[in-house]
Design a protein around this motif. Structure first.
Motif, PDB file in Angstrom:
ATOM      1  N   MET A   1       8.913 -22.903 -22.665  1.00 15.19           N
ATOM      2  CA  MET A   1      10.240 -22.280 -22.695  1.00 15.19           C
ATOM      3  C   MET A   1      10.496 -21.510 -23.991  1.00 15.19           C
ATOM      4  N   LYS A   2       9.903 -21.978 -25.087  1.00 14.91           N
ATOM      5  CA  LYS A   2      10.146 -21.289 -26.355  1.00 14.91           C
ATOM      6  C   LYS A   2       9.797 -19.808 -26.255  1.00 14.91           C
ATOM      7  N   GLN A   3       8.704 -19.490 -25.510  1.00 12.53           N
ATOM      8  CA  GLN A   3       8.270 -18.099 -25.417  1.00 12.53           C
ATOM      9  C   GLN A   3       9.335 -17.202 -24.786  1.00 12.53           C
ATOM     10  N   VAL A   4      10.134 -17.765 -23.886  1.00 18.28           N
ATOM     11  CA  VAL A   4      11.186 -16.989 -23.226  1.00 18.28           C
ATOM     12  C   VAL A   4      12.233 -16.536 -24.240  1.00 18.28           C
ATOM     13  N   TYR A   5      12.494 -17.383 -25.235  1.00 27.59           N
ATOM     14  CA  TYR A   5      13.563 -17.117 -26.197  1.00 27.59           C
ATOM     15  C   TYR A   5      13.038 -16.710 -27.574  1.00 27.59           C
ATOM     16  N   GLU A   6      11.759 -16.383 -27.658  1.00 25.19           N
ATOM     17  CA  GLU A   6      11.136 -16.094 -28.956  1.00 25.19           C
ATOM     18  C   GLU A   6      11.878 -15.009 -29.727  1.00 25.19           C
ATOM     19  N   ASP A   7      12.275 -13.929 -29.041  1.00 24.26           N
ATOM     20  CA  ASP A   7      12.959 -12.838 -29.737  1.00 24.26           C
ATOM     21  C   ASP A   7      14.465 -12.842 -29.473  1.00 24.26           C
ATOM     22  N   ASN A  23       4.836 -24.973 -31.550  1.00 20.46           N
ATOM     23  CA  ASN A  23       4.723 -24.229 -30.285  1.00 20.46           C
ATOM     24  C   ASN A  23       5.254 -24.991 -29.085  1.00 20.46           C
ATOM     25  N   LYS A  24       6.016 -26.083 -29.308  1.00 17.68           N
ATOM     26  CA  LYS A  24       6.495 -26.873 -28.186  1.00 17.68           C
ATOM     27  C   LYS A  24       7.997 -26.770 -27.966  1.00 17.68           C
ATOM     28  N   GLY A  25       8.645 -25.801 -28.600  1.00 19.31           N
ATOM     29  CA  GLY A  25      10.064 -25.617 -28.363  1.00 19.31           C
ATOM     30  C   GLY A  25      10.965 -26.374 -29.312  1.00 19.31           C
ATOM     31  N   ALA A  26      10.380 -26.983 -30.364  1.00 20.62           N
ATOM     32  CA  ALA A  26      11.209 -27.645 -31.362  1.00 20.62           C
ATOM     33  C   ALA A  26      11.763 -26.593 -32.313  1.00 20.62           C
ATOM     34  N   GLY A  27      12.927 -26.872 -32.886  1.00 21.13           N
ATOM     35  CA  GLY A  27      13.516 -25.901 -33.787  1.00 21.13           C
ATOM     36  C   GLY A  27      14.695 -26.475 -34.541  1.00 21.13           C
ATOM     37  N   THR A  28      15.106 -25.776 -35.587  1.00 18.56           N
ATOM     38  CA  THR A  28      16.299 -26.144 -36.338  1.00 18.56           C
ATOM     39  C   THR A  28      17.361 -25.072 -36.121  1.00 18.56           C
ATOM     40  N   ILE A  29      18.601 -25.425 -36.376  1.00 17.88           N
ATOM     41  CA  ILE A  29      19.728 -24.560 -36.030  1.00 17.88           C
ATOM     42  C   ILE A  29      20.563 -24.258 -37.270  1.00 17.88           C
ATOM     43  N   LEU A  91      16.648 -24.478 -17.462  1.00 16.50           N
ATOM     44  CA  LEU A  91      16.540 -24.986 -18.827  1.00 16.50           C
ATOM     45  C   LEU A  91      17.009 -23.938 -19.836  1.00 16.50           C
ATOM     46  N   THR A  92      17.822 -24.364 -20.784  1.00 17.05           N
ATOM     47  CA  THR A  92      18.296 -23.476 -21.842  1.00 17.05           C
ATOM     48  C   THR A  92      18.286 -24.237 -23.168  1.00 17.05           C
ATOM     49  N   PRO A  93      18.112 -23.533 -24.299  1.00 16.03           N
ATOM     50  CA  PRO A  93      18.159 -24.209 -25.599  1.00 16.03           C
ATOM     51  C   PRO A  93      19.600 -24.508 -25.996  1.00 16.03           C
ATOM     52  N   ALA A  94      19.829 -25.722 -26.458  1.00 19.75           N
ATOM     53  CA  ALA A  94      21.186 -26.125 -26.827  1.00 19.75           C
ATOM     54  C   ALA A  94      21.152 -26.956 -28.098  1.00 19.75           C
ATOM     55  N   ILE A  95      22.249 -26.954 -28.826  1.00 18.77           N
ATOM     56  CA  ILE A  95      22.409 -27.883 -29.943  1.00 18.77           C
ATOM     57  C   ILE A  95      22.373 -29.298 -29.359  1.00 18.77           C
ATOM     58  N   GLY A  96      21.562 -30.162 -29.954  1.00 20.26           N
ATOM     59  CA  GLY A  96      21.387 -31.497 -29.397  1.00 20.26           C
ATOM     60  C   GLY A  96      22.690 -32.254 -29.201  1.00 20.26           C
ATOM     61  N   GLU A  97      23.602 -32.142 -30.169  1.00 21.25           N
ATOM     62  CA  GLU A  97      24.875 -32.853 -30.040  1.00 21.25           C
ATOM     63  C   GLU A  97      25.684 -32.325 -28.863  1.00 21.25           C
ATOM     64  N   VAL A  98      25.665 -31.007 -28.647  1.00 13.65           N
ATOM     65  CA  VAL A  98      26.399 -30.429 -27.518  1.00 13.65           C
ATOM     66  C   VAL A  98      25.755 -30.865 -26.210  1.00 13.65           C
ATOM     67  N   ASN A  99      24.442 -30.894 -26.180  1.00  9.62           N
ATOM     68  CA  ASN A  99      23.731 -31.398 -25.003  1.00  9.62           C
ATOM     69  C   ASN A  99      24.167 -32.821 -24.688  1.00  9.62           C
ATOM     70  N   GLY A 100      24.245 -33.663 -25.724  1.00  7.55           N
ATOM     71  CA  GLY A 100      24.674 -35.039 -25.516  1.00  7.55           C
ATOM     72  C   GLY A 100      26.127 -35.150 -25.096  1.00  7.55           C
TER      73      GLY A 100
END
Length: 275
Positions: A1-7, A23-29, A91-100
């Motif tokens: 999924m990370k590749q979809v949102y790379e740019d 390369n597994k979709g982990a990231g910081t915000i 699937l979409t990237p979200a802030i973990g707290e908002v996801n929870g």
């Protein structure tokens, strides 16, 4: 999924910038840059989590496997559930707290509820179990719901159908939604027809169930041993989705990790009853 949102590295609900790691979709915000205020969970607020727009509970509880053992049993035994859980269109990237905070709540409109996450245009009513997303993604959400219900022959409540049809009309498909669809189709082989315009949801729409036959008759893929895991911050033990105990960790103690390695790097160890 990370590749979809790379740019286009921004979170879905809050439009906060993401810095990808590995390369597994982990990231910081960049919480400060988008004006996000931590409501409660600082650890989850600082990381990217992959949000099921249609929650796993919403589609899982309509499968027999869920009745016989919840999510972990579905992961082990039901290839259709695994296809739904891994479907990139949902699937979409979200802030973990908002996801929870969103949890498995239905979407709705909350005119009298205060904002709880600073400048993030997202509200949750924990008593009513309702979440309100920003107007710019409401149509996106509607079309993801239409896709999941159509492809996997899911039941939709009358009130949710009325709301999502209205959101679809109020927030038409934009260029990024089309591009996201094209990229996902390149990975999994098919588009969301409600984004491309090949299908239109209407009152009384009868789902096709396109995804049921092909996934029910396919060979069951092996359990992903490198994907997301769930930890217990009290015991410092983590479980994969196929492990007993995955669904029994209380929300208060639950911590989500992008991979077993991420959990181990944070000081957690795998549960002894994980196969």
């Amino acid at each position: 999924m990370k590749q979809v949102y790379e740019d286009n590295p921004v979170t879905f609900y809050c439009e906060c910038s993401i810095t990808w790691q590995g390369n597994k979709g982990a990231g910081t915000i960049d919480l400060e840059g988008c004006g996000y205020k931590i409501r409660r969970n600082e650890t989850r607020a600082s990381r990217v989590e992959w949000e099921h727009v249609l929650p796993a509970h919403s589609f899982g509880h309509q499968r027999l496997c869920w009745q016989d053992g919840g999510r972990s049993n579905c992961v082990r035994t039901d290839p259709v559930f695994r296809a739904m859980e891994a479907d990139m269109h949902n699937l979409t990237p979200a802030i973990g707290e908002v996801n929870g905070d969103r949890s498995n709540y239905r979407f709705g409109v909350l005119p009298t509820t205060d904002y709880q996450h600073g400048s993030c245009d997202f509200k949750v009513d924990f008593q009513q179990r309702v979440a309100q997303p920003r107007p710019e993604i409401r149509g996106d959400i509607a079309r993801i719901y239409f896709y999941m219900h159509d492809r996997y022959n899911l039941r939709m409540s009358d009130s949710q159908e009325k709301l999502l049809i209205a959101w679809h009309k109020q927030d038409p498909v934009d260029e990024w939604e089309l591009e996201r669809d094209r990229r996902i189709a390149g990975h999994i082989g098919h588009s969301n027809p409600f984004v491309t315009g090949e299908r239109t949801w209407h009152r009384g729409y009868r789902p096709t169930g396109d995804g049921l036959t092909e996934n029910a008759t396919s060979n069951q893929p092996p359990i992903d041993l490198t994907g997301p895991v769930r930890g217990n911050q009290r015991s410092k033990i983590f479980h994969r989705p196929d492990c007993p105990g995955y669904d029994t960790i209380s929300e208060h103690n639950r911590v989500e990790f992008a991979s077993p390695k991420a959990a181990e790097d944070a000081g957690y160890r795998i549960a002894g009853n994980c196969p």
